[in-house]
Design an enzyme around this catalytic site. Structure first.
Site, mmCIF file in Angstrom:
data_model
loop_
_atom_site.group_PDB
_atom_site.id
_atom_site.type_symbol
_atom_site.label_atom_id
_atom_site.label_comp_id
_atom_site.label_asym_id
_atom_site.label_seq_id
_atom_site.Cartn_x
_atom_site.Cartn_y
_atom_site.Cartn_z
ATOM 1 C CE LYS A 1 -14.662 -7.187 30.942
ATOM 2 N NZ LYS A 1 -14.740 -6.118 30.391
ATOM 3 C CE LYS B 1 -12.372 2.319 20.534
ATOM 4 N NZ LYS B 1 -11.328 2.594 21.153
ATOM 5 C CG HIS C 1 -3.104 -1.958 8.408
ATOM 6 N ND1 HIS C 1 -2.451 -2.414 7.110
ATOM 7 C CD2 HIS C 1 -2.321 -0.861 8.319
ATOM 8 C CE1 HIS C 1 -1.538 -2.135 7.141
ATOM 9 N NE2 HIS C 1 -1.147 -0.692 7.691
ATOM 10 C CE1 TYR D 1 -7.943 -8.936 27.454
ATOM 11 C CE2 TYR D 1 -9.478 -8.825 28.279
ATOM 12 C CZ TYR D 1 -8.317 -7.948 27.831
ATOM 13 O OH TYR D 1 -8.309 -6.925 27.863
ATOM 14 C CE LYS E 1 -1.000 1.095 4.649
ATOM 15 N NZ LYS E 1 0.189 2.153 4.816
ATOM 16 C CG ASP F 1 -3.398 -5.180 5.260
ATOM 17 O OD1 ASP F 1 -2.628 -5.235 5.796
ATOM 18 O OD2 ASP F 1 -4.577 -3.503 4.395
ATOM 19 C CG HIS F 2 2.564 -4.813 7.830
ATOM 20 N ND1 HIS F 2 1.769 -3.384 7.578
ATOM 21 C CD2 HIS F 2 2.460 -4.204 9.024
ATOM 22 C CE1 HIS F 2 1.967 -2.969 8.469
ATOM 23 N NE2 HIS F 2 1.806 -3.349 9.697
ATOM 24 C CE1 TYR F 3 -1.079 -2.815 11.039
ATOM 25 C CE2 TYR F 3 -2.836 -4.195 12.700
ATOM 26 C CZ TYR F 3 -1.458 -3.139 12.577
ATOM 27 O OH TYR F 3 -1.844 -2.664 13.158
HETATM 28 C C1 BG6 Z 1 1.721 1.484 8.519
HETATM 29 C C2 BG6 Z 1 1.642 3.088 8.530
HETATM 30 O O1 BG6 Z 1 0.801 0.632 7.210
HETATM 31 O O2 BG6 Z 1 0.968 0.416 9.383
HETATM 32 C C3 BG6 Z 1 2.092 3.239 9.858
HETATM 33 O O3 BG6 Z 1 1.254 3.613 7.195
HETATM 34 C C4 BG6 Z 1 2.345 2.409 10.765
HETATM 35 O O4 BG6 Z 1 1.206 4.608 10.278
HETATM 36 C C5 BG6 Z 1 2.028 1.039 10.115
HETATM 37 O O5 BG6 Z 1 2.435 3.408 11.856
HETATM 38 C C6 BG6 Z 1 1.351 0.435 11.436
HETATM 39 O O6 BG6 Z 1 2.150 -0.973 11.211
HETATM 40 P P1 BG6 Z 1 2.201 -1.796 12.951
HETATM 41 O O7 BG6 Z 1 2.512 -2.841 12.791
HETATM 42 O O8 BG6 Z 1 3.338 -1.655 13.960
HETATM 43 O O9 BG6 Z 1 1.358 -1.543 13.632
#
Ligand code: BG6
Length: 510
Positions: A392, A347, A256, A390, A164, A193-195
Site C-alpha cells: 500500500k 492474532k 503455524h 501488495y 502436531k 508444520d503444514h504452514y
Molecule cells: C490445524 C488446526 O493445524 O490448522 C486447525 O488444528 C486449523 O484447527 C488448521 O483449522 C488450519 O489450516 P489451514 O491450512 O486450513 O489454514
C-alpha cells in the site's frame, strides 16, 4: 511464462538423500480424517506429477478392519476426478495401494505389517521405508517404538513423518522428544508444520532476501509493527472435543503463526540448506522473551448477532463451563538489534468475519512537513486464500490536483502466474520428506524454543480460573476492544477500515 526469469534456489541440504526406487510408504492411521483429507490426496498429487519414487508401494495401516474396496473408496474420497485422464491416473495410483489392519501396541500386528512390506519389496537388499504417522497424539510414541522394533529395515533405512500436537507445553513436548530420541535419530524425523509447506510461506525468504529495497527497510527504523492474522469463518460445530483441550493458542499460534513470524524476522541464512535456515529460525526464537499476559487478549465466540449461528458453548462436545479461548491476540517482541521495540502481533480466531491468513507489515509515518496527513505504507503478504503480495503506497491523484491517494503495487498470483500450479502444502512437504530435505520441517531445538516462549502464558491461563475469555459474536472481527488493543501498540488501522483490497465494483465483482 515467456517473460518470467527463473533461477533455481532450492535447498542444498548436505546429505539430502532421496528415497530410492522400490521404496515403501506406510501411512499409519490410514482410515482417519487426516489421511483421507490430506495425506492421500497429496500422495496422489505427487503421483500425477511423477514425483513419487519409481515403483513405489503405499501401505495403509490402522485398527479398523476394512475390505480393500471400501478402503480404496475411502482414500479416494477427497481426490477430485475432473476428467478421464485423472480417472485413469487414480486407478493406477490405487493399484499400488494396499491396506493392513492391526493394533498400535502389539508387536505381532507390526510383524504382520512388516511381512506385508517385505513381500512388496520383493527381496530388495537395502529397502527404504517412509512411515507417515497420521495418528492421534496418544498413540504416537507407542507406534514409533513398535515401528522401530518390528518394521525398521535391517540394511537400508527409514524415515518417519510426525504431525502436531508435539505436546501441550514445554514439559510434555520434551517428554515426547525424549521418548523418540533413543529410537529415531533427528535426521530420520520429519516434524510437519503444514504452514511451512504453503506456497506463500515458502516465498517469504525470497521476498525478503531477494529484493534489496525490502531488505533495506526491514528493521525497527522503518517498521512500526507486524501483524500475523489467522481467521476462520466457522466454529468447532460438533468437533470441539479435541479443540477444547488445546484452544486457539496451542492449535495455531505456538506453531503455524510462530513459524511465519520466524520467517519474517530471521536474519539472512548463510545458505538455503536446512540447517542454515533452521539455525537462524532458532536464533530469533531465542531472542524472544516469554509472553507477558499483559500483552494478550482472549475471546470465545458467542451466538451470531442474528442468532442463527451457535456459540462455542452450544457445541455438545464442549464442557458447558469451558474457558477455552477460540480467539487470541498476543503481542510478542524480539530482543535483537533489528527488532527491539517492534510489536509482533499474532492474532487468530475461529468463527470470525472471514477466512484469511496474512502478514501485515506496517511501516512508520513518513516525515511530516510537506505532508499534513498521509497514510502509512503497508506490505501485506496474503498466505491464503488467493495468494498475493501488495504494497500500500501513496501516489499523486492523476489530474489537475495536488491530492494524494492510497494505491497499491499488486502481485496477485492468480493474475500474474495464471498457468502455474500452486501445490497443496502437504504435497510440497511429503515431497521434501521423500527427497530427504529437512528445510521445511521443525527441528527439535526449534520446538523447544517455541514452547519456552508460550508455556508460562498457557499455564497462567489454565490455572487462573477467574480469567474468562471475552465473548464475541459468531461472524464478527473478534472481541469489541480488539481495535483499541491494537491501537495501543501503535497500529493504525487502514483509514479506519475504509481502504479495501482488492477493489470491487458496486456489485462486488472484481
Ligand atoms: C490445524 C488446526 O493445524 O490448522 C486447525 O488444528 C486449523 O484447527 C488448521 O483449522 C488450519 O489450516 P489451514 O491450512 O486450513 O489454514
Amino acid at each position: 511464462m515467456a517473460d518470467t526469469i527463473i533461477s533455481n534456489h532450492g535447498s542444498s541440504e548436505k546429505g539430502a538423500n532421496p528415497l530410492p526406487a522400490n521404496s515403501v510408504i506406510v501411512v499409519l492411521g490410514a482410515s482417519g480424517d487426516l489421511a483421507k483429507k490430506k495425506t492421500f490426496p497429496a500422495l496422489f498429487g505427487l503421483y500425477r506429477y511423477d514425483l513419487l519414487p519409481k515403483n513405489v508401494k503405499i501401505v495403509g495401516y490402522a485398527r479398523s478392519k476394512i475390505e480393500e474396496d471400501d478402503y480404496k473408496k475411502r482414500i479416494s474420497a477427497y481426490i477430485k476426478v475432473l476428467d478421464d485422464k485423472v480417472k485413469k491416473q487414480l486407478e493406477e495410483f490405487l493399484s499400488f495401494n494396499t491396506y493392513v489392519s492391526g493394533q498400535y501396541d502389539k508387536d505381532e500386528s507390526f510383524q504382520v505389517l512388516t511381512k506385508h512390506i517385505e513381500e512388496l519389496e520383493a527381496g530388495a537388499t537395502e529397502p527404504h521405508r517412509l512411515f507417515y504417522m497420521a495418528l492421534p497424539p496418544n498413540v504416537f510414541t507407542v507406534v514409533a517404538q513398535h515401528l522401530k522394533r518390528n518394521s525398521y529395515p535391517k540394511n537400508g533405512g527409514a524415515r518417519i513423518i510426525i504431525e502436531k500436537p508435539f505436546g501441550h507445553d514445554l514439559a510434555s513436548s520434551r517428554e515426547l522428544q525424549t521418548s523418540l530420541e533413543p529410537i529415531w535419530a533427528e535426521d530420520e524425523i520429519f516434524r510437519i508444520d503444514h504452514y511451512l509447506g504453503k506456497e506463500m510461506v515458502k516465498n517469504i525468504l525470497i521476498l525478503r532476501f531477494g529484493n534489496e529495497f525490502l531488505g533495506a527497510s526491514w528493521n525497527k527504523n522503518h517498521i512500526s509493527s507486524v501483524q500475523i492474522t489467522f481467521k476462520e469463518p466457522f466454529g468447532t460445530e460438533g468437533r470441539g472435543g479435541y479443540f477444547d483441550q488445546f484452544g486457539i493458542i496451542r492449535d495455531v499460534m505456538q506453531n503455524h503463526l510462530l513459524q511465519v513470524l520466524t520467517m519474517i524476522a530471521m536474519e539472512r541464512p548463510v545458505s538455503f540448506s536446512a540447517e542454515d535456515i533452521r539455525d537462524e529460525k532458532v536464533r530469533v526464537l531465542r531472542a524472544m522473551p516469554i509472553i507477558d499476559p499483559k500483552n494478550v487478549i482472549i475471546g470465545q465466540y458467542d451466538k451470531s448477532d442474528d442468532g442463527t449461528k451457535p456459540s462455542y458453548l452450544d457445541d455438545e462436545t464442549v464442557p458447558k463451563d469451558s474457558r477455552c479461548a477460540t480467539f487470541a491476540a498476543i503481542v510478542t517482541y524480539i530482543k535483537n538489534d533489528r527488532w527491539d521495540g517492534v510489536p509482533f502481533v499474532l492474532k487468530a480466531g475461529k468463527a470470525l468475519d472471514g477466512a484469511k491468513v496474512e502478514v501485515r507489515v506496517q511501516f512508520k509515518d513518513v516525515t511530516s512537513g510537506i505532508f499534513k496527513d498521509i497514510p502509512r505504507n503497508e506490505l501485506v503478504i496474503r498466505i491464503q486464500p488467493s495468494e498475493a503480495v501488495y504494497l500500500k503506497m501513496n501516489t499523486k491523484l492523476p489530474g489537475l490536483t495536488t491530492k494524494t491517494s492510497v494505491t497499491e503495487l499488486d502481485l496477485t498470483y492468480k493474475n500474474r502466474f495464471k498457468d502455474l500450479h500452486i501445490p497443496e502444502a502437504y504435497e510440497s512437504l511429503i515431497l521434501d520428506a521423500i527427497n530427504g530435505d529437512h528445510s521445511n520441517f521443525v527441528r527439535d531445538d526449534e520446538l523447544d524454543a517455541s514452547w519456552k516462549i508460550f508455556t508460562p502464558l498457557l499455564h497462567y491461563l489454565d490455572e487462573n480460573t477467574d480469567i474468562i475469555p471475552a465473548k464475541y459474536p459468531y461472524g464478527s472481527r473478534g472481541p469489541a476492544f480488539l481495535d483499541d488493543f491494537l491501537a495501543s501498540y501503535g497500529y493504525v488501522r487502514e483509514q479506519n477500515g475504509l481502504y479495501n483490497w482488492p477493489h470491487t465494483s458496486a456489485n462486488g465483482k472484481l
